[in-house]
Design a protein around this motif. Structure first.
Motif, mmCIF file in Angstrom:
data_model
loop_
_atom_site.group_PDB
_atom_site.id
_atom_site.type_symbol
_atom_site.label_atom_id
_atom_site.label_comp_id
_atom_site.label_asym_id
_atom_site.label_seq_id
_atom_site.Cartn_x
_atom_site.Cartn_y
_atom_site.Cartn_z
ATOM 1 N N TYR A 111 0.234 -2.905 0.492
ATOM 2 C CA TYR A 111 1.448 -2.228 0.038
ATOM 3 C C TYR A 111 1.122 -0.841 -0.498
ATOM 4 C CZ TYR A 111 3.799 -6.832 0.043
ATOM 5 O OH TYR A 111 4.326 -8.036 0.394
ATOM 6 N N GLU A 115 2.644 2.668 0.976
ATOM 7 C CA GLU A 115 3.475 3.507 0.109
ATOM 8 C C GLU A 115 2.839 4.862 -0.135
ATOM 9 O OE1 GLU A 115 3.993 0.864 -3.152
ATOM 10 O OE2 GLU A 115 5.257 -0.496 -1.996
ATOM 11 N N ASN A 119 4.740 8.302 0.932
ATOM 12 C CA ASN A 119 4.914 9.390 -0.022
ATOM 13 C C ASN A 119 4.295 10.679 0.490
ATOM 14 O OD1 ASN A 119 5.438 10.588 -2.744
ATOM 15 N ND2 ASN A 119 3.212 10.650 -2.756
ATOM 16 N N TYR A 134 12.291 1.744 3.414
ATOM 17 C CA TYR A 134 11.202 0.820 3.094
ATOM 18 C C TYR A 134 11.757 -0.497 2.560
ATOM 19 C CZ TYR A 134 6.899 -0.840 0.815
ATOM 20 O OH TYR A 134 5.820 -1.586 0.419
ATOM 21 N N SER A 397 6.235 -4.611 -3.158
ATOM 22 C CA SER A 397 5.933 -3.208 -3.371
ATOM 23 C C SER A 397 4.868 -3.128 -4.446
ATOM 24 C CB SER A 397 7.190 -2.435 -3.790
ATOM 25 O OG SER A 397 7.722 -2.951 -4.995
ATOM 26 N N SER A 401 5.034 2.673 -5.469
ATOM 27 C CA SER A 401 6.392 2.887 -4.974
ATOM 28 C C SER A 401 7.144 3.883 -5.839
ATOM 29 C CB SER A 401 7.161 1.566 -4.922
ATOM 30 O OG SER A 401 7.306 1.015 -6.222
#
Length: 436
Positions: A111, A115, A119, A134, A397, A401
């Motif tokens: 995860y 993420e 980003n 997402y 997540s 996140s």
């Protein structure tokens, strides 16, 4: 559609990862139920998974910093695949607990890598849409895992192979990407004492949400089995219930941006109590009644975590929201570890309907603890109410996140992107208050 096209590889990895995760949770519950293992063991399996997720949040940062994102993702993916196949090859529940925890640790690292990449590629103005995409990919993966049971209802050795296949497919998009390697991010400080003073009602809501949702994912298959449903029907039941969590996110956002969030949390708790009571009181229901009632319960219970996140952001400054995200995820994980154990013990002693009796009891805790009139507003931020953002709440997540959340300032994200170094502790709040 343009955002989906730009991030389709990472969204596909997320869908494949969550397909395996959702299918594994239901498969373990059904497999143990078929072998007449009591509910406490089934709850312990889910608790071990969430414990692994919480531990993986710490280990993942160190691993990514040491070997890089792609190697960390591939290595943890290999660990997850091996652990799933290990579950298929053994019949030792004690060993399954260890393997389940390892799966949670490996998935948390995966995860974090996904993420980080989202980003890195998302522009500041896209963060809200990328974050929502997402979340949709996470829920679609969980629903797809249940639909596999409908199409292939067997619980033989081929099912762990299908689960391992899903996890293996999630390795491909990240492993062959040509994108720029994301910058490393440092772990966010938790500051539990600060947040307990600043947002106690939000943390209570997140903890209760973890109790309820962790119990649901771990023990709903056992509940459905005891109701006499077939494997295909259990897949339909779980899929409909999880889909409710996706369906409710956008109307919930509309309400959250227009009405008092503490009041919405309290009302959601009342609705959860009312909707769970029929399933808690009567020991058995036909499939035709279970589907709509289970849908309504999940429609309500999946609103608690997003509301608590939005409510807490109203009372925490932008530079602390990365730490807030980490604190909320850890709190949710603690609740998700405890919930399946308690609900599993209750189901063993008093019957399957105790799953929803436990959900009703958790709703009562929120009704007693969340009081809109006690929110002083002393620490309410200037931009409050901060815009509601759809949020995955099954701990699908990581603390990273926060970098995708448009409520988190770019300055706070940039601070997290700096190399790890000694950092002075944040000053504690001096005021004694009772805000959200």
């Amino acid at each position: 559609m343009r955002i989906f096209t730009a991030f389709r590889a990472l969204y596909f990895a997320t869908i494949a990862l969550l397909t395996g995760s959702g299918l594994l949770s239901t498969y373990l519950g059904l497999r143990l139920a078929a072998e007449k293992v009591d509910g406490l063991w089934i709850g312990a399996m889910m608790a071990a998974y969430y414990a692994g997720l919480v531990l993986g949040g710490k280990i993942g940062h160190r691993l990514i910093a040491r070997v890089g994102h792609i190697r960390a993702y591939g290595g943890c993916g290999g660990l997850v695949v091996a652990a799933v196949l290990g579950i298929g090859l053994t019949h030792w529940p004690e060993g399954w607990l260890v393997l389940r925890m390892l799966i949670g640790m490996g998935m948390m690292c995966q995860y974090m890598v996904i993420e980080s990449w989202l980003n890195e590629q998302a522009e500041a103005r896209q963060r809200g849409a990328v974050f929502a995409g997402y979340m949709v990919a996470s829920y679609l993966g969980l629903v797809a895992g249940q639909l596999i049971l409908v199409l292939h209802p067997g619980l033989g050795p081929d099912m762990p192979m299908m689960i391992a296949l899903s996890f293996a497919l999630s390795l491909i998009p990240v492993s062959i990407t040509h994108k720029v390697h994301p910058a490393p991010m440092r772990p966010a400080p938790l500051e539990p004492r600060f947040f307990l003073k600043r947002v106690p009602q939000s943390l209570t809501t997140v903890l209760v949400s973890g109790l309820v949702i962790g119990s649901f994912y771990g023990l709903a298959p056992l509940y459905a089995t005891d109701q006499g449903l077939s494997v295909e029907q259990i897949g339909v039941f779980m899929g409909v219930c999880i889909f409710a969590g996706l369906l409710v996110q956008w109307p919930l956002g509309w309400l959250s941006d227009r009405y008092d969030r503490a009041m919405l949390i309290r009302n959601a708790a009342i609705l959860l109590l009312i909707s769970a009571l029929p399933l808690a009181i009567l020991p058995s229901w036909p499939m035709e009644a279970m589907l709509p009632m289970g849908f309504v319960v999940c429609l309500v219970q999946f609103t608690l975590y997003p509301l608590a996140v939005a409510f807490s952001n109203d009372h925490v400054e932008g530079e602390r929201r990365v730490s807030l995200t980490a604190m909320l995820l850890v709190t949710f994980g603690v609740g998700a570890c405890i919930g399946p154990l308690v609900a599993g013990a209750l189901m063993r002693e008093f019957g399957p309907n105790m799953l929803y009796a436990f959900a009703a009891a958790c709703a009562c805790i929120l009704i007693l603890r969340v009081h809109p009139e006690k929110v002083s507003g002393l620490h309410r931020v200037d931009e409050a109410p901060v815009k509601h953002v759809p949020t995955p709440d099954s701990l699908a997540s990581s603390p990273l996140s926060a970098a995708l959340d448009p409520r988190v300032s770019n300055a706070a994200v940039a601070e997290q992107m700096k190399p790890t170094e000694a950092k002075a502790p944040m000053p504690e709040a001096e005021e004694e208050s009772r805000p959200g």
